[in-house]
Write a protein that holds these residues in place. Sequence first.
Motif, short mmCIF file in Angstrom:
data_model
loop_
_atom_site.label_atom_id
_atom_site.label_comp_id
_atom_site.label_asym_id
_atom_site.label_seq_id
_atom_site.Cartn_x
_atom_site.Cartn_y
_atom_site.Cartn_z
N GLY A 143 -7.04 7.65 -2.24
CA GLY A 143 -6.72 6.66 -3.26
C GLY A 143 -6.83 5.25 -2.72
O GLY A 143 -7.10 5.02 -1.53
N LEU A 144 -6.56 4.30 -3.56
CA LEU A 144 -6.66 2.89 -3.24
C LEU A 144 -5.73 2.48 -2.09
O LEU A 144 -6.10 1.68 -1.24
N TYR A 186 -7.22 3.03 1.37
CA TYR A 186 -8.23 2.02 1.73
C TYR A 186 -7.57 0.68 2.05
O TYR A 186 -7.97 0.00 3.00
N LEU A 187 -6.58 0.29 1.26
CA LEU A 187 -5.88 -0.96 1.52
C LEU A 187 -5.14 -0.90 2.85
O LEU A 187 -5.15 -1.86 3.62
N ALA A 233 0.82 -1.22 0.00
CA ALA A 233 0.00 0.00 0.00
C ALA A 233 0.85 1.26 0.00
O ALA A 233 0.37 2.33 -0.41
N TRP A 274 -2.35 7.34 -2.53
CA TRP A 274 -2.98 7.64 -1.24
C TRP A 274 -3.83 8.90 -1.31
O TRP A 274 -4.82 9.02 -0.62
N LEU A 317 0.96 2.53 -3.61
CA LEU A 317 -0.29 2.81 -4.31
C LEU A 317 -0.70 4.26 -4.06
O LEU A 317 -0.23 4.88 -3.12
#
Length: 169
Positions: free
Chosen positions: A136-137, A140-141, A26, A31, A29
């Motif tokens: 962003g993803l 969440y991750l 994460a 944020w 990825l």
Amino acid sequence: MPDLALKKVTWREWLGLAAGLLALVALFLPWTTLTASRPEIEDVLTTLPADDVTRDAWHAGFLAWAPLFLLFLPGVAVVLFGRVDAVRRAGLPHLWLMAAIGALLLMVLGWATLDWQFDADQRGIFSAAGIEIGTGLGRYLGLLTAVVSAAVAFFDVRLLRAETRTRRP
């Protein structure tokens, strides 16, 4: 000998390591993302370099990358030392739980202060142009891995308590 030690690692400890490793993924990825509701501004955002429109945890600030390390390090520790009885009884599951809760709290604080990674002038320009600062993803991750790690660590603390009660005479 290491094969024998790895065979003793429980599913909880493997899940703690998996959460820590996913937290490391994460880091890279997105944020923070910038989006616009007006098409002409959205077109301008698409022409900008990707680093100006999305930020990974490294560029989103301390409250983005620090919680992920609070998940990774205990995940590694519980796999390496979780089956050592003295370390386990000394409080490794408790340490894991506190680290996961700390990571959760830091992530919530990071979410609440999401727009602080931009200065007041930038936020003013974004507001005037209709640009929104979003998540962003990776965020969440990261949050998912923190919740999973905290839940599994809580379960492990409860099992340690049951184990110590059955050992008493």
